[in-house]
Design an enzyme around this catalytic site. Structure first.
Site, PDB file in Angstrom:
ATOM      1  N   TRP A  75       0.834  -1.214   0.000  1.00 50.59           N
ATOM      2  CA  TRP A  75       0.000   0.000   0.000  1.00 50.59           C
ATOM      3  C   TRP A  75       0.859   1.250   0.000  1.00 50.59           C
ATOM      4  O   TRP A  75       0.542   2.224  -0.685  1.00 50.59           O
ATOM      5  CB  TRP A  75      -0.982  -0.020   1.171  1.00 50.59           C
ATOM      6  CG  TRP A  75      -1.901  -1.197   1.108  1.00 50.59           C
ATOM      7  CD1 TRP A  75      -1.963  -2.240   1.983  1.00 50.59           C
ATOM      8  CD2 TRP A  75      -2.881  -1.486   0.083  1.00 50.59           C
ATOM      9  NE1 TRP A  75      -2.913  -3.138   1.570  1.00 50.59           N
ATOM     10  CE2 TRP A  75      -3.489  -2.715   0.417  1.00 50.59           C
ATOM     11  CE3 TRP A  75      -3.290  -0.831  -1.081  1.00 50.59           C
ATOM     12  CZ2 TRP A  75      -4.484  -3.303  -0.365  1.00 50.59           C
ATOM     13  CZ3 TRP A  75      -4.287  -1.408  -1.863  1.00 50.59           C
ATOM     14  CH2 TRP A  75      -4.864  -2.623  -1.506  1.00 50.59           C
TER      15      TRP A  75
ATOM     16  N   ASP B  58      -1.739   6.507   6.389  1.00 53.20           N
ATOM     17  CA  ASP B  58      -2.764   5.571   5.957  1.00 53.20           C
ATOM     18  C   ASP B  58      -2.970   4.624   7.140  1.00 53.20           C
ATOM     19  O   ASP B  58      -2.075   3.850   7.483  1.00 53.20           O
ATOM     20  CB  ASP B  58      -2.258   4.829   4.715  1.00 53.20           C
ATOM     21  CG  ASP B  58      -3.218   3.723   4.256  1.00 53.20           C
ATOM     22  OD1 ASP B  58      -4.247   3.502   4.913  1.00 53.20           O
ATOM     23  OD2 ASP B  58      -2.904   3.095   3.224  1.00 53.20           O
TER      24      ASP B  58
ATOM     25  N   LYS C  21     -11.905  -2.127   6.612  1.00 54.24           N
ATOM     26  CA  LYS C  21     -11.042  -2.989   7.414  1.00 54.24           C
ATOM     27  C   LYS C  21     -11.520  -2.968   8.865  1.00 54.24           C
ATOM     28  O   LYS C  21     -11.906  -3.988   9.395  1.00 54.24           O
ATOM     29  CB  LYS C  21      -9.581  -2.535   7.328  1.00 54.24           C
ATOM     30  CG  LYS C  21      -9.045  -2.460   5.894  1.00 54.24           C
ATOM     31  CD  LYS C  21      -8.490  -3.780   5.403  1.00 54.24           C
ATOM     32  CE  LYS C  21      -8.255  -3.850   3.895  1.00 54.24           C
ATOM     33  NZ  LYS C  21      -7.495  -2.783   3.313  1.00 54.24           N
TER      34      LYS C  21
HETATM   35  C1  PLP Z   1      -6.948  -2.209   2.032  1.00 51.54           C
HETATM   36  C2  PLP Z   1      -5.962  -1.130   2.167  1.00 51.54           C
HETATM   37  C3  PLP Z   1      -5.895  -0.057   1.244  1.00 51.54           C
HETATM   38  C4  PLP Z   1      -6.772   0.017   0.019  1.00 51.54           C
HETATM   39  O1  PLP Z   1      -8.042   0.416   0.370  1.00 51.54           O
HETATM   40  P1  PLP Z   1      -9.182   0.676  -0.699  1.00 51.54           P
HETATM   41  O2  PLP Z   1     -10.240   1.292   0.161  1.00 51.54           O
HETATM   42  O3  PLP Z   1      -9.552  -0.637  -1.280  1.00 51.54           O
HETATM   43  O4  PLP Z   1      -8.658   1.619  -1.718  1.00 51.54           O
HETATM   44  C5  PLP Z   1      -4.966   0.933   1.481  1.00 51.54           C
HETATM   45  N1  PLP Z   1      -4.147   0.893   2.531  1.00 51.54           N
HETATM   46  C6  PLP Z   1      -4.182  -0.106   3.439  1.00 51.54           C
HETATM   47  C7  PLP Z   1      -3.245  -0.091   4.600  1.00 51.54           C
HETATM   48  C8  PLP Z   1      -5.085  -1.152   3.282  1.00 51.54           C
HETATM   49  O5  PLP Z   1      -5.119  -2.157   4.173  1.00 51.54           O
END
Ligand code: PLP
Length: 354
Positions: free
Chosen positions: A100, A167, A191
């Site tokens: 990511w 993030d 998540k």
């Molecule tokens: C799943 C995930 C993403 C991607 O998320 P989307 O909402 O599908 O774009 C980005 N960063 C992390 C840490 C993730 O676990």
């Protein structure tokens, strides 16, 4: 039948949240109307949105500190480009700790110079780099607090003199952090917060308005803040379910209480991985994630029997990501320790079967 769902995402939510969300599709607030067919400008929905924003700020301990919470669309992946669009004038720093982060770096490069301050790529991202130097001539420094795929988590949040962006898609609301160290936090809901369809962005407002470029309205944080996350029609079901889930979290003692439960779950699985000679952990011990535990069988020939024991015990979603292989047990906030116990018992039982 109880399924022990270790899916990395979209992930589990508590039964109570799912049931209230389901009910809202039939009838929201005893109005005889579905949440899906009322105006997002109605009082019912405006209250939901405000509640979802306030709960996020409150649970993160960011009240009266100049932060705004907004619920956007496009997933965390949209934030990879949106944070750079709004904040990268000349040069930004990124810590590369996985898939990511790598994607975030690729998008940011469209807007300016990107310096990879450190990377754990040469070891297939099995650890978190430490003791790196962050120059102070950067527009911001970007980290990924939990690396969902590799099962590593940043324990010590870096101290910076420049804006810090994270993030937090896979560990927001899971542990106590001094959230005010961050100037911008984003998290795809699916998540640890709710269903797919919305992304929480928490921004310290005073970092905005500094880049010279024109920003399209839909990608401009300032516009979404000024419009209270209602610049266009928001994803009502997703925001509502996030609101229910944050209400559930608050009722259950907030981040402090959930962190304790998450640590107990993590200890249980990592103890089993360390004490069971048939398994080996993937991530560097001190960087292990409390959300996603990654591990492998020492002997791949045991996989058929282990997989069948798992499926007999109603364990689902533990296959590792293709870039790591093996297994990944995701134990987000809504997972009970009992499900983790079922998994560790199966891991232990394998010793009698091989
Ligand atoms: C799943 C995930 C993403 C991607 O998320 P989307 O909402 O599908 O774009 C980005 N960063 C992390 C840490 C993730 O676990």
């Amino acid at each position: 039948m109880k399924i022990h769902n270790f899916s990395a995402g979209p992930s589990i939510l508590s039964k109570e949240v799912i049931e209230s969300a389901a009910k809202s599709v039939i009838d929201i607030n005893n109005s005889s109307l579905s949440l899906l067919e009322i105006s997002h400008r109605s009082k019912d929905f405006v209250d939901i949105m405000e509640n979802a924003q306030n709960l996020a700020i409150e649970l993160l301990g960011l009240e009266n500190k100049g932060y705004k919470a907004i619920y956007l669309q496009g997933g965390a992946s949209m934030q990879f480009l949106m944070c750079a669009y709004n904040l990268l004038e000349t040069k930004a720093g990124y810590l590369n700790t996985g898939t990511w982060s790598t994607k975030a770096i690729k998008e940011a490069k469209l807007f300016g110079e990107v310096v990879e301050i450190e990377s754990s790529k040469s070891k297939n991202f099995n650890y978190i780099p430490k003791n790196y130097f962050i120059p102070d001539d950067l527009d911001y420094f970007h980290i990924t607090t939990n690396n969902t795929i590799f099962g590593t988590q940043i324990k010590d949040i870096p101290v910076t003199t420049i804006p810090l962006i994270s993030d937090m898609s896979s560990d927001i609301f899971s542990r106590r952090i001094n959230f005010s160290s961050f100037d911008l936090i984003y998290a795809g809901a699916q998540k640890n917060m709710g269903p797919a369809g919305t992304t929480l962005v928490v921004i310290k407002e005073n970092i905005l308005g500094k880049v010279k470029r024109n920003i399209p309205s839909m990608l401009d944080y300032k516009i979404h803040i000024d419009k209270g996350s209602m610049f266009n029609t928001p994803p009502v079901f997703s925001v509502y379910t996030c609101m229910l889930n944050l209400t559930w979290l608050k009722k259950n003692g907030g981040i402090e209480a959930i962190e304790k439960r998450n640590n107990d779950k993590a200890k249980l699985i990592y103890d089993e991985i360390d004490n069971n000679e048939l398994f080996v952990g993937f991530a560097n011990t001190e960087d292990r994630s409390a959300m996603n535990a990654t591990f492998n069988l020492v002997n791949d020939n045991h996989s058929e029997i282990f997989n069948s024991l798992c499926s007999k015990a109603n364990i689902s979603g533990i296959n590792g990501h293709r870039s790591v292989g093996g297994y990944r047990a995701s134990m987000y906030n809504a997972m009970d320790i009992d499900s983790v116990k079922v998994l560790t018992e199966v891991m232990s039982e394998l010793k009698n079967k091989v």
